[in-house]
Design a protein around this motif. Structure first.
Motif, PDB file in Angstrom:
ATOM      1  N   HIS A 120       0.845  -1.196   0.000  1.00 55.13           N
ATOM      2  CA  HIS A 120       0.000   0.000   0.000  1.00 55.13           C
ATOM      3  C   HIS A 120       0.884   1.251   0.000  1.00 55.13           C
ATOM      4  O   HIS A 120       1.917   1.288   0.689  1.00 55.13           O
ATOM      5  N   PRO A 121       0.508   2.294  -0.746  1.00 53.08           N
ATOM      6  CA  PRO A 121       1.325   3.516  -0.787  1.00 53.08           C
ATOM      7  C   PRO A 121       1.591   4.134   0.576  1.00 53.08           C
ATOM      8  O   PRO A 121       2.667   4.704   0.811  1.00 53.08           O
ATOM      9  N   LEU A 122       0.643   4.007   1.526  1.00 51.57           N
ATOM     10  CA  LEU A 122       0.843   4.603   2.851  1.00 51.57           C
ATOM     11  C   LEU A 122       1.971   3.932   3.627  1.00 51.57           C
ATOM     12  O   LEU A 122       2.524   4.519   4.568  1.00 51.57           O
ATOM     13  N   SER A 123       2.334   2.720   3.245  1.00 50.42           N
ATOM     14  CA  SER A 123       3.400   2.005   3.953  1.00 50.42           C
ATOM     15  C   SER A 123       4.753   2.677   3.776  1.00 50.42           C
ATOM     16  O   SER A 123       5.693   2.402   4.527  1.00 50.42           O
ATOM     17  N   LYS A 124       4.880   3.547   2.790  1.00 51.63           N
ATOM     18  CA  LYS A 124       6.163   4.235   2.528  1.00 51.63           C
ATOM     19  C   LYS A 124       6.352   5.443   3.454  1.00 51.63           C
ATOM     20  O   LYS A 124       7.438   6.001   3.530  1.00 51.63           O
ATOM     21  N   LYS A 125       5.308   5.840   4.171  1.00 50.87           N
ATOM     22  CA  LYS A 125       5.391   7.001   5.056  1.00 50.87           C
ATOM     23  C   LYS A 125       5.994   6.601   6.402  1.00 50.87           C
ATOM     24  O   LYS A 125       5.781   5.491   6.897  1.00 50.87           O
ATOM     25  N   SER A 126       6.746   7.518   6.991  1.00 54.59           N
ATOM     26  CA  SER A 126       7.283   7.280   8.333  1.00 54.59           C
ATOM     27  C   SER A 126       6.238   7.595   9.404  1.00 54.59           C
ATOM     28  O   SER A 126       6.315   7.094  10.531  1.00 54.59           O
ATOM     29  N   SER A 127       5.269   8.439   9.072  1.00 54.20           N
ATOM     30  CA  SER A 127       4.140   8.729   9.951  1.00 54.20           C
ATOM     31  C   SER A 127       2.970   9.169   9.079  1.00 54.20           C
ATOM     32  O   SER A 127       3.152   9.513   7.911  1.00 54.20           O
ATOM     33  N   VAL A 128       1.770   9.120   9.659  1.00 56.96           N
ATOM     34  CA  VAL A 128       0.571   9.479   8.900  1.00 56.96           C
ATOM     35  C   VAL A 128      -0.268  10.475   9.681  1.00 56.96           C
ATOM     36  O   VAL A 128      -0.107  10.629  10.903  1.00 56.96           O
ATOM     37  N   LEU A 129      -1.154  11.150   8.961  1.00 55.52           N
ATOM     38  CA  LEU A 129      -2.162  12.011   9.551  1.00 55.52           C
ATOM     39  C   LEU A 129      -3.515  11.320   9.439  1.00 55.52           C
ATOM     40  O   LEU A 129      -3.702  10.461   8.562  1.00 55.52           O
ATOM     41  N   ILE A 130      -4.453  11.687  10.289  1.00 59.54           N
ATOM     42  CA  ILE A 130      -5.786  11.086  10.185  1.00 59.54           C
ATOM     43  C   ILE A 130      -6.386  11.371   8.813  1.00 59.54           C
ATOM     44  O   ILE A 130      -7.142  10.556   8.265  1.00 59.54           O
TER      45      ILE A 130
END
Length: 302
Positions: free
Chosen positions: A173-183
């Motif tokens: 999933h593309p979000l897996s590349k982020k070190s942190s996420v926003l709601i």
């Protein structure tokens, strides 16, 4: 009739629908309907009037409701008094635990307690967070594991542990590349989440609404294993805490922290205010805290 029949009756009064009451009590609508029908047969009258807006109490139902409330109160007063007597005679621990907490505390903690204190009667039940607190508030059990926030006007609350709630995504999933996420990153994403009977559900839904959108909830479940399965198959995203994900295994998944606020899964141990807890519960509370301290320093492996 028995006290469980009365609890079904009260659930229908509260929700005004068989289906909603069935979700509240984890029964089928047919089971709820059968209990109500049996109560009506026993009282030889209709307790509810079926209307387009739901089920409303009839005149007989209103009379039944008043007496049923007193009967339930008397029943729980009797149970509490008998429990106090038993606690004086010998220790009793009647534990209500929210799902997931025994993963952290570990079944071995409970087994060790029973081995070390065979003279103390020990019982335990697991159910969703909100059900634990409904039961506990109604007089069931004498100690509970639940999740914050807990009403400190009603309970003496001991915090046991706290874990950050994180986003669980497949590594594809593309979000897996982020070190942190926003709601905000959850907007439009197919979300698999525990049901409204769990406080983690309210936390995530409330955060999404504060950010100005409704989460795209694909499915609500009473067990995290289904959420985990859907993420593993890359059919959506979910939220969890590290130790639960570790237990499930997540080699092909990523846990991403939130960076836009406090997302916390805080485990608490509850007793009721102004209630004598008894020697058994006092020993149990100390045992649990000592056990978790040993896990923390590594002398016990979870």
């Amino acid at each position: 009739m028995n006290i469980r029949d009365l609890n079904v009756f009260f659930a229908v009064v509260e929700t005004k629908h068989l289906t909603k009451a069935s979700k509240l009590l984890y029964m089928t609508p047919q089971g709820i309907s059968k209990v109500i029908k049996n109560l009506e047969n026993e009282c030889d009258c209709e307790l509810f009037i079926r209307t387009s807006s739901g089920m409303e109490l009839s005149e007989c139902g209103k009379c039944f409701f008043e007496y049923a409330q007193k009967a339930k109160s008397d029943y729980h007063n009797m149970r509490n008094e008998m429990l106090r007597i038993k606690q004086k005679e010998h220790g009793v621990v009647d534990l209500l635990s929210a799902f997931g907490i025994l993963r952290l505390v570990t079944p071995e903690c409970l087994l060790d307690f029973k081995r070390r204190y065979p003279e103390i009667d020990f019982y335990h039940r697991e159910c969703p967070d909100k059900q634990v607190e409904r039961w506990f508030l109604s007089g069931e059990g004498n100690v509970a594991f639940s999740l914050a926030p807990c009403d400190e006007k009603l309970y003496d609350v001991s915090e046991l542990a706290s874990f950050p709630v994180k986003l669980l995504v497949n590594k594809k999933h593309p979000l897996s590349k982020k070190s942190s996420v926003l709601i905000q990153d959850l907007e439009g994403e197919p979300l698999y989440i525990e049901s409204r009977e769990f406080k983690i559900h309210d936390m995530i839904v409330d955060k999404c609404r504060e950010a100005g959108f409704e989460p795209n909830i694909m499915f609500e479940t009473s067990g995290f294993s289904l959420c985990h399965k859907m993420v593993r198959e890359n059919k959506g995203i979910s939220v969890t805490v590290d130790f639960v994900s570790d237990d499930m295994g997540h080699e092909d998944m990523a846990l991403i922290p939130f960076s836009d606020g406090i997302y916390e899964w805080k485990i608490c141990m509850l007793t009721r205010k102004n209630e004598v807890i008894g020697n058994g519960v006092d020993i149990f509370q100390r045992h649990v805290k000592e056990w978790l301290d040993k896990i923390q320093i590594g002398s016990i492996t979870r």
